[in-house]
Design a protein around this motif. Structure first.
Motif, PDB file in Angstrom:
ATOM      1  N   ALA A 185       7.114   4.720  -5.288  1.00  0.00           N
ATOM      2  CA  ALA A 185       8.665   5.408  -5.642  1.00  0.00           C
ATOM      3  C   ALA A 185       9.400   5.430  -4.420  1.00  0.00           C
ATOM      4  O   ALA A 185      10.470   5.580  -4.348  1.00  0.00           O
ATOM      5  CB  ALA A 185       8.054   6.848  -5.859  1.00  0.00           C
ATOM      6  N   GLU A 186       8.885   4.870  -3.303  1.00  0.00           N
ATOM      7  CA  GLU A 186       9.499   4.778  -2.185  1.00  0.00           C
ATOM      8  C   GLU A 186      10.211   3.457  -1.802  1.00  0.00           C
ATOM      9  O   GLU A 186      10.869   3.227  -0.881  1.00  0.00           O
ATOM     10  CB  GLU A 186       8.824   5.151  -0.813  1.00  0.00           C
ATOM     11  CG  GLU A 186       8.518   6.623  -0.763  1.00  0.00           C
ATOM     12  CD  GLU A 186       9.598   7.443  -0.636  1.00  0.00           C
ATOM     13  OE1 GLU A 186      10.384   7.172   0.314  1.00  0.00           O
ATOM     14  OE2 GLU A 186       9.576   8.305  -1.590  1.00  0.00           O
ATOM     15  N   ALA A 213       5.034   2.641 -10.189  1.00  0.00           N
ATOM     16  CA  ALA A 213       5.864   3.520  -9.682  1.00  0.00           C
ATOM     17  C   ALA A 213       7.134   2.623  -8.872  1.00  0.00           C
ATOM     18  O   ALA A 213       8.155   3.164  -8.814  1.00  0.00           O
ATOM     19  CB  ALA A 213       5.403   4.746  -8.448  1.00  0.00           C
ATOM     20  N   GLU A 254       0.624  -1.371   0.000  1.00  0.00           N
ATOM     21  CA  GLU A 254       0.055   0.088  -0.030  1.00  0.00           C
ATOM     22  C   GLU A 254       0.770   1.507   0.112  1.00  0.00           C
ATOM     23  O   GLU A 254       0.354   2.332  -0.337  1.00  0.00           O
ATOM     24  CB  GLU A 254      -0.872   0.129   1.044  1.00  0.00           C
ATOM     25  CG  GLU A 254      -1.994  -0.988   1.111  1.00  0.00           C
ATOM     26  CD  GLU A 254      -1.416  -2.380   1.645  1.00  0.00           C
ATOM     27  OE1 GLU A 254      -0.300  -2.389   2.343  1.00  0.00           O
ATOM     28  OE2 GLU A 254      -1.801  -3.445   1.210  1.00  0.00           O
ATOM     29  N   HIS A 255       2.190   1.052   0.499  1.00  0.00           N
ATOM     30  CA  HIS A 255       2.863   2.279   0.469  1.00  0.00           C
ATOM     31  C   HIS A 255       3.285   2.859  -0.852  1.00  0.00           C
ATOM     32  O   HIS A 255       3.051   1.985  -1.973  1.00  0.00           O
ATOM     33  CB  HIS A 255       4.351   1.953   0.878  1.00  0.00           C
ATOM     34  CG  HIS A 255       4.344   1.760   2.525  1.00  0.00           C
ATOM     35  ND1 HIS A 255       5.612   1.627   2.921  1.00  0.00           N
ATOM     36  CD2 HIS A 255       3.181   1.408   3.281  1.00  0.00           C
ATOM     37  CE1 HIS A 255       4.956   1.072   4.485  1.00  0.00           C
ATOM     38  NE2 HIS A 255       3.685   1.303   4.467  1.00  0.00           N
ATOM     39  N   ASP A 256       3.794   4.231  -0.934  1.00  0.00           N
ATOM     40  CA  ASP A 256       4.198   4.886  -2.169  1.00  0.00           C
ATOM     41  C   ASP A 256       5.143   4.047  -2.885  1.00  0.00           C
ATOM     42  O   ASP A 256       6.219   3.944  -2.461  1.00  0.00           O
ATOM     43  CB  ASP A 256       4.465   6.237  -1.856  1.00  0.00           C
ATOM     44  CG  ASP A 256       5.011   6.950  -3.124  1.00  0.00           C
ATOM     45  OD1 ASP A 256       4.828   6.494  -4.358  1.00  0.00           O
ATOM     46  OD2 ASP A 256       5.545   7.982  -3.043  1.00  0.00           O
ATOM     47  N   ASP A 280       2.415  -2.258  -8.886  1.00  0.00           N
ATOM     48  CA  ASP A 280       2.460  -0.737  -8.841  1.00  0.00           C
ATOM     49  C   ASP A 280       3.481  -0.165  -9.826  1.00  0.00           C
ATOM     50  O   ASP A 280       4.786  -0.470  -9.658  1.00  0.00           O
ATOM     51  CB  ASP A 280       2.839  -0.692  -7.481  1.00  0.00           C
ATOM     52  CG  ASP A 280       3.136   1.133  -7.005  1.00  0.00           C
ATOM     53  OD1 ASP A 280       3.031   2.005  -7.909  1.00  0.00           O
ATOM     54  OD2 ASP A 280       3.083   1.212  -5.841  1.00  0.00           O
TER      55      ASP A 280
END
Lengths: 229, 229, 229, 229
Positions: free
Chosen positions: C55-56, D128, C51-53, D126
């Motif tokens: 890009a991180e 990203a 669920e985290h971003d 995802d």
């Protein structure tokens, strides 16, 4: 007679006796299940959270003692049964369909026993939980003991015992395993009457398995000497 | 001809046949995967929280019955396949590149099967979830059965069968495994029409694997006796 | 004298010596426990949440370095002990009841060691937690070292050493293992006085185990030649 | 010359060569690590919660496809390396201290690889997160490939290769493993320039390992016949 305990039981010599093999691979499978059951409980010990106050780490690690106890108790019971199983590997000489199945059932009980060990040790600090934890543990141990007796009996009845062992020797082992299984069943009844007494009897029986088993006795085919009385 | 089933297939004698070895280490790897798949599901049984009311422990342990069921179901299926695999270890005499790969694919299916077993047993108490749980379980079992047939067929086609076995014997085993795989595929179709019927057929097929396989039949090289017709 | 190190110790030849077998299956059980203890820590590395971003993700994976460290540290210690254990498998020639039990105790320590490794590496970034983490790790390692010495000593005292080895050779190994165990115990005391010094001594001792052990020396039964002094 | 590949390398014959043993137990340890690494990822697949709406179970099971993908990807890579390792077990004839250590380092990389497999498959949906996931996976695979080359090279340089193999045969294997390792390192650089290209090259290299290795070539010691040219 071939002295290699694995090779001879595998081929033409035993045609007609079914899917009989030496004990090598069945022992290997059993050893692996024992090893996993023995080692797996470590994943149940939960690391103190890194977000906590670091100065509390020593106290938190000490507070894990019920989890260490669960690991030790599971290791002890699985270890003791492994020692017995390792020993009995020298008593059996072949395997067969039903013996392999009985072994698998026994191994499912071995794989399960770490869970009751955790129930006992992790809930023991709560006085209200002790009777139920003791019931669960002692009943589980008596099922394990019974599964061992079933496996042993199937192996003996299906003729997988090394034929060079004295009958009396095998009979004494069978009697011992029966006594242990019956006493374990008694402990499983007793624990519902008085959980402390049931737990104590069960602990004594498992500790008893630590004693070295009787040395195997082989039939010695002494050469017949003429004129010898 | 060397009677040790592992050593001879490994060296100069088979030069030209590729990376052929005896079955010892492939069996050992397979036994280890079976043992882990068999024992691992115990970590999925969740200990009742220590913070709960201790007097409820007995009830909470009893309420874990779907989780015990998942452990038992996985043990039963993996155990039955292990018994078959142990048996077939006496039928094959060598391994080779493609046979090893087919075995690895089969073992990935063995390693997976505990998950569908949990889906079935843990969701079965919810009536709305039963059809999906049954679909998932029966399809998974049919894939496992197919993977077994593929592994067996690759082993036979690549010539890894013990050459001393009668052709008719191996043919009968092949036919049996084909029938079981085809019926499993039928169960995987049937389960989408009527999940109870599909589940029942699948259960019968797996139970059928418990029956002892036919005794291996070896070619007996009878000595040629002069004058004998 | 039979040159196969496993078969001969198992049968009639040793009647009267108890439940003695070759080392094959005990080594197999130990290898399996080592392998599981070695591989299991991977399940403790927690995947960054989906669920985290996204890009991180790179940064989050890099931030797991204390968990990678725990995996590597456990692998290193277990690996080093496995190398020693593999080596000692050529020194022992038989097993017996008490030797098997001492091995099981040692293996319980091997199975546990990944937990202290995680305590040290995952809590090391918190300065306040370092002393307690170091105490825990060094004491655990010294218990492991002691368990190894006990296992070795039981094996030697119970007469399971290959009789063809020179006495002086076995004595030198025993002396080395004693020195390592005593120094580990000293490290376990020192770590409470000065945790950095205790940790350093402990690290040196474990690294020392990486050095190759002395080549086994066998008694060469030279033929007696007439007239030779 | 003894034809049993394990026994002879263990005793007096090799006195002076250090702690050399046959490859049996090292292979057994490696097989066990492979088997655990292969089977363990199943515990990472999370059962849909029992509290959810049962009618959604089918959809929830289908939505686990990234987790199935992680299991399959880890199985495939570990399986392919196991096939190579199984093959190379027939190439080596002895073990020694440094070879055992290099094998342990390689096995630590095998035990780790399921984690990067999950990173790739679970974060791939995802957009990203894809570059970072690809970097992590391709770098991990190149480390694994390098660890394999190091293990192989240590084994060859320490003289553990079966002496009866043709030199040219071993040289060709060494060259192949070097090419694969160098290309994997290139993929690990390329993935930071263009992650799709790096991922594709890495996938091709791992698939390449599926091809059967060249048949071992042995030196045939033809008898010298008098008068023969």
């Amino acid at each position: 007679m071939n002295d290699d305990p694995e090779a001879p039981a595998r081929r033409d010599q035993v045609e007609g006796e079914g899917a009989i093999r030496g004990t090598g691979r069945m022992e290997a499978f059993a050893d692996a299940v024992f090893a996993i059951a023995f080692t797996l409980p470590i994943v149940e010990i939960v690391l103190p959270a890194i977000e906590h106050d670091g100065a509390e780490l020593g106290r938190e690690l000490a507070a894990l003692h019920p989890q260490y106890g669960g690991y030790l108790l599971a290791s002890a019971v699985i270890g003791v049964y492994w020692v017995q199983h390792h020993f009995s590997g020298a008593i059996f000489r072949t395997t067969g369909h039903w013996f392999v199945i009985a072994t698998t059932v026994f191994l499912a009980a071995i794989g399960f026993i770490a869970f009751p060990a955790r129930v006992l040790t992790e809930h023991f600090s709560d006085v209200a939980a002790r009777p139920a934890a003791a019931h669960y543990w002692v009943v589980s141990l008596s099922i394990l003991s019974l599964a061992w007796l079933v496996k042993w009996t199937v192996g003996v009845l299906q003729g997988h015992i090394d034929a060079r062992l004295e009958d009396g020797y095998v009979d004494r082992l069978t009697r011992n395993f029966r006594i242990v299984a019956v006493l374990n069943l008694l402990a499983a009844i007793l624990v519902f009457v008085n959980w402390q007494a049931g737990l104590a009897l069960s602990a004594i029986l498992t500790t008893w398995l630590l004693l070295p088993p009787e040395t195997p006795r082989y039939i010695t085919l002494a050469p017949v000497i003429e004129g010898d009385s």
